[in-house]
Design an enzyme around this catalytic site. Structure first.
Site, mmCIF file in Angstrom:
data_model
loop_
_atom_site.group_PDB
_atom_site.id
_atom_site.type_symbol
_atom_site.label_atom_id
_atom_site.label_comp_id
_atom_site.label_asym_id
_atom_site.label_seq_id
_atom_site.Cartn_x
_atom_site.Cartn_y
_atom_site.Cartn_z
ATOM 1 C CD GLU A 191 -1.106 -0.425 4.097
ATOM 2 O OE1 GLU A 191 -2.298 1.018 3.508
ATOM 3 O OE2 GLU A 191 -1.477 -1.374 4.373
ATOM 4 C CB CYS A 248 -2.140 -4.938 6.476
ATOM 5 S SG CYS A 248 -1.780 -3.381 7.088
ATOM 6 C CG HIS A 263 -2.039 -6.502 10.057
ATOM 7 N ND1 HIS A 263 -1.009 -6.609 9.829
ATOM 8 C CD2 HIS A 263 -2.985 -5.530 10.665
ATOM 9 C CE1 HIS A 263 -0.943 -5.399 9.434
ATOM 10 N NE2 HIS A 263 -2.182 -4.673 10.616
HETATM 11 P P1 HMG Z 1 -3.313 6.318 21.572
HETATM 12 O O1 HMG Z 1 -4.955 6.622 21.817
HETATM 13 O O2 HMG Z 1 -2.177 6.872 21.035
HETATM 14 O O3 HMG Z 1 -3.053 4.965 22.721
HETATM 15 O O4 HMG Z 1 -3.757 5.161 20.474
HETATM 16 P P2 HMG Z 1 -4.603 4.475 24.561
HETATM 17 O O5 HMG Z 1 -4.618 5.785 24.889
HETATM 18 O O6 HMG Z 1 -5.619 4.549 23.773
HETATM 19 O O7 HMG Z 1 -3.135 3.772 25.175
HETATM 20 C C1 HMG Z 1 -3.565 2.985 24.295
HETATM 21 C C2 HMG Z 1 -2.265 1.601 24.778
HETATM 22 O O8 HMG Z 1 -1.745 1.941 25.488
HETATM 23 C C3 HMG Z 1 -3.624 1.415 26.411
HETATM 24 O O9 HMG Z 1 -3.800 0.359 25.847
HETATM 25 C C4 HMG Z 1 -3.176 2.331 27.339
HETATM 26 O O10 HMG Z 1 -4.300 1.527 28.845
HETATM 27 C C5 HMG Z 1 -1.632 1.474 27.209
HETATM 28 P P3 HMG Z 1 -5.085 -0.899 25.553
HETATM 29 O O11 HMG Z 1 -5.875 -0.319 26.262
HETATM 30 O O12 HMG Z 1 -5.590 -0.356 24.514
HETATM 31 O O13 HMG Z 1 -4.925 -1.810 25.944
HETATM 32 N N1 HMG Z 1 -1.427 3.130 28.258
HETATM 33 C C6 HMG Z 1 -0.348 2.375 28.988
HETATM 34 N N2 HMG Z 1 0.219 1.177 29.260
HETATM 35 C C7 HMG Z 1 1.244 1.482 29.819
HETATM 36 N N3 HMG Z 1 1.669 2.769 31.002
HETATM 37 C C8 HMG Z 1 1.625 3.378 30.566
HETATM 38 C C9 HMG Z 1 0.419 3.685 29.755
HETATM 39 N N4 HMG Z 1 -0.654 4.695 29.119
HETATM 40 C C10 HMG Z 1 -1.456 4.020 28.360
HETATM 41 N N5 HMG Z 1 1.546 4.603 31.035
HETATM 42 C C11 HMG Z 1 -3.206 3.806 18.587
HETATM 43 C C12 HMG Z 1 -3.041 4.508 20.107
HETATM 44 C C13 HMG Z 1 -3.004 2.446 18.981
HETATM 45 C C14 HMG Z 1 -4.482 3.390 17.966
HETATM 46 C C15 HMG Z 1 -2.703 4.836 18.088
HETATM 47 O O14 HMG Z 1 -1.137 4.276 17.671
HETATM 48 C C16 HMG Z 1 -3.259 4.729 16.110
HETATM 49 O O15 HMG Z 1 -4.206 5.067 15.711
HETATM 50 N N6 HMG Z 1 -2.146 3.389 15.351
HETATM 51 C C17 HMG Z 1 -2.366 3.433 13.722
HETATM 52 C C18 HMG Z 1 -3.601 2.528 13.918
HETATM 53 C C19 HMG Z 1 -3.340 1.085 14.386
HETATM 54 O O16 HMG Z 1 -2.331 0.599 14.211
HETATM 55 N N7 HMG Z 1 -4.497 0.367 14.370
HETATM 56 C C20 HMG Z 1 -4.875 -1.005 14.726
HETATM 57 C C21 HMG Z 1 -5.732 -1.584 13.867
HETATM 58 S S1 HMG Z 1 -5.961 -0.886 12.167
HETATM 59 C C22 HMG Z 1 -4.731 -2.593 11.467
HETATM 60 O O17 HMG Z 1 -3.957 -2.859 11.908
HETATM 61 C C23 HMG Z 1 -5.040 -1.558 10.154
HETATM 62 C C24 HMG Z 1 -3.667 -1.103 9.520
HETATM 63 O O18 HMG Z 1 -2.314 -1.659 9.977
HETATM 64 C C25 HMG Z 1 -3.636 -0.356 8.214
HETATM 65 C C26 HMG Z 1 -4.071 -1.129 7.014
HETATM 66 O O19 HMG Z 1 -5.148 -2.077 7.061
HETATM 67 O O20 HMG Z 1 -3.339 -1.364 6.148
HETATM 68 C C27 HMG Z 1 -3.483 0.167 10.581
#
Ligand code: HMG
Length: 389
Positions: free
Chosen positions: A79, A111, A233
């Site tokens: 992609e 992906c 993935h």
């Molecule tokens: P965010 O809002 O920064 O993070 O976004 P958050 O507030 O949800 O925190 C993430 C995790 O860290 C949470 O754990 C928190 O509790 C934890 P969870 O509830 O998820 O188990 N946390 C801590 N842990 C330990 N110590 C601390 C602490 N603070 C918080 N102090 C997000 C996170 C992944 C959403 C963001 O980075 C993002 O948007 N990433 C891109 C999208 C993505 O990767 N999505 C995954 C699913 S879609 C997919 O896989 C397809 C893709 O690969 C694309 C394709 O297909 O081409 C993306």
């Protein structure tokens, strides 16, 4: 006849950012990145690396003379395509010296692209048992500086040779898939950066997993007990933990413990590279095969492929006798361990550098390129020029 992965190789650029240091600069608790997201290092692509050069380098790490003679189909899942018309597969075909009478083209569905290649390769080999197929997943994951997606960036490629009677992993003909038109993650043609609804993308990933697993169980009458391990993935490594917890909600303790113990081995490489989009699932499989204890011949591994937008598929395969002799752990460990750490200033400067978009020519410095590797050497008269150093 068994059809599956006969060889598997991996490539990532030779520079990375340390996630704890990035967290400090962003004013975030480092544990959020290393535990909450589950990433230790993030690969950063220099200007001379793109999906084509990385895909070619992953393939160069595994191909021999016999493969070059027998491969008659090159399938390039990405992609991060570099041209709206010409496929990355054609450049990779040339850079890797594959015999001329082959078909080469690109596949896209976020992906899911490399999985689409695998499915197509299986059909091709079923009809042409002497053929070999090169399947590549190569990508640069970019969300931009200071975004919530930033800690889930990465860059790299996985290349696989598929054949009959494979040495590593025989694929079952047993998949369950799901397509739904949703907007969890996308990248318009004009944008270098992906747009994402982070929380919704996580929820969609898990709801697709639940749905295809349900259909798969019904179709095959298999259950968790039939799987030695599961690979997913991996946009970031914590995602697979959420996936296992989702599938094992009502499982017995033995199944849940076995699957969670293999999870640790299946994330070793992804933790050090970040999201490589199309290659991420196969990098996790490689990590499991290379970093885990030797699995018994016939052990079944379940694979979940997810491409935003969205397509999900659950399928499986079984490890072959002596597969450990056909993977290259030392090579892959050395690739990861000899990388240069970037300061966060260097990382930010590299992330903001881009190739010209106004048709001007550019020669790209190759001082950093290792002997024998493919790289983007120039853009001349609107054409990308690749070379092997
Ligand atoms: P965010 O809002 O920064 O993070 O976004 P958050 O507030 O949800 O925190 C993430 C995790 O860290 C949470 O754990 C928190 O509790 C934890 P969870 O509830 O998820 O188990 N946390 C801590 N842990 C330990 N110590 C601390 C602490 N603070 C918080 N102090 C997000 C996170 C992944 C959403 C963001 O980075 C993002 O948007 N990433 C891109 C999208 C993505 O990767 N999505 C995954 C699913 S879609 C997919 O896989 C397809 C893709 O690969 C694309 C394709 O297909 O081409 C993306």
């Amino acid at each position: 006849m068994n059809i599956g992965i006969d060889k598997i190789g991996f490539y990532t650029p030779d520079q990375y950012v340390d996630m704890e240091k990035l967290a400090e600069i962003r004013g975030v608790d480092p544990a959020k990145y290393t535990i909450g997201i589950g990433q230790e290092k993030m690969a950063v692509a220099p200007l001379h690396e793109d999906a084509v050069s990385m895909g070619a380098n992953a393939a160069l790490s595994i191909l021999d003379g016999e493969d070059r003679e027998k491969i008659d189909l090159v399938l390039f899942g990405t992609e991060s395509g570099v041209d709206h018309s010409k496929s990355g597969a054609v450049w990779v075909h040339h850079l890797t010296g594959i015999q001329e009478n082959a078909c080469s083209f690109e596949l896209k569905q976020a992906c899911y692209g490399a999985t689409a290649g695998i499915k197509m390769a299986m059909g091709h080999i079923a009809l042409n048992p002497d053929s070999k197929v090169l399947v590549i997943g190569a990508d640069i994951a970019k969300y931009g500086l200071n975004t919530t997606g930033e800690p889930t960036q990465g860059a790299g490629a996985v290349a696989m040779v598929l054949s009959s009677d494979p040495h590593i992993f025989a694929l079952d003909n047993d998949s369950a898939a799901l397509t739904k038109d949703i907007s969890d993650f996308w990248r318009p043609l004009y944008s270098d950066f992906a747009f994402v609804d982070g929380k919704y993308s996580n929820e969609s990933y898990l709801s697709f997993l639940k749905a295809v697993w349900g259909v798969y169980k019904e179709k095959t009458q298999r259950d968790l007990k039939d799987f030695e391990a599961l690979c997913f993935h991996l946009p970031y490594t914590k995602m697979a933990k959420k996936a296992i917890l989702t599938l094992t909600e009502e499982a017995n303790e033995e199944d849940a413990e076995r699957l969670m113990s293999h999870y640790q081995n299946s994330i070793v490489y992804n933790k050090q590279v970040g999201n490589v989009y199309t290659g991420a699932l196969y990098l996790s499989l490689l990590s499991l095969l290379e970093q885990g204890p030797e699995l018994k011949e016939g052990s079944r591994i379940g694979l979940f492929s997810y491409g935003s937008g969205a397509v999900g598929e659950f399928f499986s395969g079984v490890v072959q006798a002596d597969y450990k002799h056909y993977i290259n752990k030392e090579n892959n460990e050395s690739l990861l361990n000899t990388r240069r750490e970037l300061t966060t200033d260097e990382y930010e400067a590299i992330s903001e550098k881009a190739l010209p978009k106004d048709g001007s020519n550019i020669e790209i410095n190759n001082d950093q390129v290792v002997e024998g590797r493919a790289y983007l050497a120039a853009i001349q008269d609107n054409l990308r020029k690749y070379a092997i150093k």
